[in-house]
Motif scaffolding. Structure first.
Motif, PDB file in Angstrom:
ATOM      1  N   ILE A 112     -16.350  20.960 -29.239  1.00 24.88           N
ATOM      2  CA  ILE A 112     -15.991  21.512 -27.923  1.00 24.88           C
ATOM      3  C   ILE A 112     -15.666  20.343 -26.994  1.00 24.88           C
ATOM      4  CG2 ILE A 112     -16.737  22.939 -25.974  1.00 24.88           C
ATOM      5  CD1 ILE A 112     -18.695  24.284 -27.806  1.00 24.88           C
ATOM      6  N   SER A 113     -14.472  20.380 -26.423  1.00 22.48           N
ATOM      7  CA  SER A 113     -14.056  19.290 -25.538  1.00 22.48           C
ATOM      8  C   SER A 113     -14.691  19.461 -24.150  1.00 22.48           C
ATOM      9  CB  SER A 113     -12.535  19.278 -25.423  1.00 22.48           C
ATOM     10  OG  SER A 113     -12.111  20.464 -24.779  1.00 22.48           O
TER      11      SER A 113
ATOM     12  N   ASN B 222     -16.882  13.554 -23.136  1.00 21.52           N
ATOM     13  CA  ASN B 222     -16.008  12.488 -22.617  1.00 21.52           C
ATOM     14  C   ASN B 222     -14.542  12.675 -22.987  1.00 21.52           C
ATOM     15  OD1 ASN B 222     -18.426  11.501 -21.911  1.00 21.52           O
ATOM     16  ND2 ASN B 222     -18.181   9.486 -22.843  1.00 21.52           N
ATOM     17  N   VAL B 223     -14.232  13.715 -23.724  1.00 21.20           N
ATOM     18  CA  VAL B 223     -12.845  13.884 -24.197  1.00 21.20           C
ATOM     19  C   VAL B 223     -12.350  15.282 -23.832  1.00 21.20           C
ATOM     20  CG1 VAL B 223     -11.330  13.818 -26.224  1.00 21.20           C
ATOM     21  CG2 VAL B 223     -13.339  12.322 -26.129  1.00 21.20           C
ATOM     22  N   ASN B 224     -11.194  15.333 -23.164  1.00 14.86           N
ATOM     23  CA  ASN B 224     -10.669  16.647 -22.780  1.00 14.86           C
ATOM     24  C   ASN B 224      -9.888  17.280 -23.940  1.00 14.86           C
ATOM     25  OD1 ASN B 224      -8.072  15.585 -22.837  1.00 14.86           O
ATOM     26  ND2 ASN B 224      -8.045  15.151 -20.642  1.00 14.86           N
TER      27      ASN B 224
ATOM     28  N   LEU C   9      -8.968   5.651 -24.289  1.00 13.87           N
ATOM     29  CA  LEU C   9     -10.380   5.712 -23.885  1.00 13.87           C
ATOM     30  C   LEU C   9     -11.134   6.707 -24.787  1.00 13.87           C
ATOM     31  CD1 LEU C   9     -10.199   5.669 -19.971  1.00 13.87           C
ATOM     32  CD2 LEU C   9     -10.696   3.781 -21.513  1.00 13.87           C
ATOM     33  N   ALA C  10     -10.484   7.842 -25.063  1.00 11.34           N
ATOM     34  CA  ALA C  10     -11.114   8.849 -25.927  1.00 11.34           C
ATOM     35  C   ALA C  10     -11.288   8.299 -27.341  1.00 11.34           C
ATOM     36  CB  ALA C  10     -10.247  10.106 -25.953  1.00 11.34           C
TER      37      ALA C  10
ATOM     38  N   ASP D 225     -14.577   6.203 -31.534  1.00  9.84           N
ATOM     39  CA  ASP D 225     -14.576   5.124 -32.522  1.00  9.84           C
ATOM     40  C   ASP D 225     -13.739   5.484 -33.764  1.00  9.84           C
ATOM     41  OD1 ASP D 225     -15.031   2.787 -33.802  1.00  9.84           O
ATOM     42  OD2 ASP D 225     -17.227   2.922 -33.832  1.00  9.84           O
ATOM     43  N   ILE D 226     -12.433   5.658 -33.531  1.00  7.02           N
ATOM     44  CA  ILE D 226     -11.509   5.956 -34.637  1.00  7.02           C
ATOM     45  C   ILE D 226     -10.608   4.738 -34.801  1.00  7.02           C
ATOM     46  CG2 ILE D 226      -9.764   7.578 -35.500  1.00  7.02           C
ATOM     47  CD1 ILE D 226     -10.887   9.589 -33.412  1.00  7.02           C
TER      48      ILE D 226
END
Lengths: 179, 333
Positions: free
Chosen positions: A25-26, A68-70, A122-123, A128-129
């Motif tokens: 869930i974003s 932290n990610v939309n 930033l996402a 961490d990808i």
């Protein structure tokens, strides 16, 4: 108060190959499903899944909130991870230049404006990808191609030494959190 | 948000990754922008293959990274200025070029570069620092150089110069001696198109100020070449690590026989290698070539390949290795 998702749940077409799916869930309450192989590309998410003890049986009943990610960035990230989930691991680079060619599919995916790219990075950094980070950095690096130093300064918004000094002074002059 | 990309609003690890993902020319250009960018480029631990300085009509600093060559040319804006008065401490114009190999083709890019208040030595020091390379691999002096020797000496003061080359005839032996004494190359000294007087071995002997890595014999042996006996006397008592022959006909008209090559080897006795440049293909015959391993040489270089004592191919020079890779790539296509 619960917020209804504005976009439909992203269904990933990988169910036949790998039945283990996870729900994410974003920050703006969009729900995404992602396969196990794909989610492993994100060290943050995979650590979270491991620590929460999610399994094939309970994964879909326990969506993972990522505040932290939309939704927009998460959609791009899920697409990327699904696309690259079976890629071979890249060898560690030892040279002064990272030798790889950005595939056309990824170039298209990352053909977004600078603000969007900034937020995506930033996402990506948060999740961490590594591979997506490398590709994003290559896109930013390509902006420097054949540019003069003055053009580089403008493109990347690099402050002058005087500006850096002024920034440092103002940071040291400003009161700290306690006072 | 500005039309550009706000690089320094990203976390430090991401900024570093962006710097790793630009080309080496851009990395060097970025290092010139601010102290902060210089520090980041320093942390990339860039290691060039070589740095050379060429003082001809302009002062050119060349930095070689594999197939990429960066050339920074320092020029005075007034090209009509009297040469005696040209100084190179503070160039009026700096130009930046990149030559790279793309799909087996060489391409060159010229970058504009507005010069600041820095002098040539400031630039050299900057590059030495970011590239962790505190010596000049090759300094080339042209006899008709636009720059006085004193200026060049100041320019390289404190730096080790490994190889010193002259590109044009000098009609003054004193000039050569002065250059050699001023520059003091640590490895080799190369006279291209040297005038006839250098055939005087007693006068040439003064140039051998130390052990040299390489002695290079051009067009030898022929009627105009330096006689073997004189070479032998010249290098007497010195360790010569490499012996190289060059300019031998590629089309079958050998100007040097096996016996001549053997005589040179026995007379000079290089301690490490024997290099035959542009030799005809038939020397690629292991049984014939094995006779040249008359002593404990590490390898023998024939044109684009290298042989070990047992006749197997050796990979000893990076440039040859790269050639093999290109060739292999080409054949695979």
């Amino acid at each position: 108060m619960s917020v209804e998702p504005e976009v439909p749940i992203v269904q990933v077409e990988e169910v036949r190959e790998n039945p283990v799916l996870y729900k994410i869930i974003s920050s703006d309450n969009h729900v995404f499903t992602i396969s196990e192989h794909a989610v492993k590309l994100s060290k943050t998410l995979w650590d979270l899944i491991t620590n929460l003890g999610l399994t094939a049986e309970n994964a879909l009943d326990n969506p993972i909130p990522v505040e932290n990610v939309n939704g927009k960035n998460m959609e791009t990230i899920v697409q990327f991870c699904e696309r690259h989930k079976y890629d071979e691991e890249e060898p560690e680079y030892t040279n002064y230049i990272r030798e790889f060619v950005l595939p056309e599919w990824d170039r298209q995916l990352l053909s977004i404006d600078n603000e969007e790219l900034f937020q995506l990075i930033l996402a990506t950094n948060y999740l961490d990808i590594q591979k997506l980070m490398d590709y994003c950095c290559r896109v930013i690096g390509d902006m420097a191609k054949d540019k003069t130093p003055e053009e580089l300064r403008i493109i990347y918004g690099i402050p002058t030494d005087a500006e850096d000094d002024a920034l440092e002074r103002s940071a040291s002059d400003s009161p700290g959190p306690s006072g | 948000m500005s039309p550009g990309f706000p690089l320094f609003r990203l976390p430090d690890n991401v900024v570093l990754s962006v710097f790793q993902n630009v080309g080496v020319a851009q990395q060097i250009l970025l290092s010139m922008i601010s102290r902060k960018t210089k520090k980041i480029v320093c942390s990339l631990n860039l290691r060039p293959d070589s740095i050379s300085l060429d003082t001809g009509a302009s002062c050119d600093l060349k930095i070689q990274f594999g197939f990429v060559e960066i050339r920074i040319a320092f020029e005075k804006s007034d090209k009509n200025a009297e040469r005696e008065f040209v100084k190179i401490e503070r160039p009026e114009r700096v130009e930046f070029y990149e030559k790279r190999c793309v799909k087996l083709r060489r391409e060159s890019v010229a970058y504009g570069w507005v010069n600041g208040p820095a002098g040539v030595r400031d630039y050299i020091d900057h590059f030495m620092e970011i590239l962790h390379h505190n010596w000049i691999d090759e300094l080339t002096l042209a006899w008709n150089s636009a720059y006085p020797l004193e200026s060049i000496q100041q320019l390289i003061n404190g730096l080790e110069i490994k190889n010193l080359h002259f590109t044009k005839d000098s009609d003054s032996e004193d000039y050569l001696v002065n250059c050699l004494n001023a520059i003091k190359p640590s490895r080799s000294f190369y006279l291209n198109q040297a005038p006839l007087y250098v055939r005087n071995r007693t006068r040439m002997r003064q140039f051998f100020i130390q052990n040299l890595d390489d002695i290079f014999i051009l067009d030898a042996p022929s009627d105009d070449a330096y006689p073997l006996e004189e070479i032998q006397q010249l290098v007497n008592g010195l360790e010569i690590r490499e012996l190289s022959f060059s300019q031998i006909s590629f089309f079958g008209n050998l100007e040097i026989s096996d016996d001549d090559m053997m005589n040179h080897l026995n007379a000079i006795r290089p301690s490490r290698s024997f290099c035959l440049d542009r030799t005809p293909l038939f020397v690629w015959n292991h049984s014939r070539m094995s006779q040249f391993f008359v002593q404990n040489l590490d390898y023998i270089v024939i044109g684009n390949a290298s042989l070990r004592k047992d006749g197997t191919e050796a990979i000893v020079h990076a440039k040859y290795l790269r050639f093999h890779l290109i060739l292999q790539e080409f054949l695979n296509d």
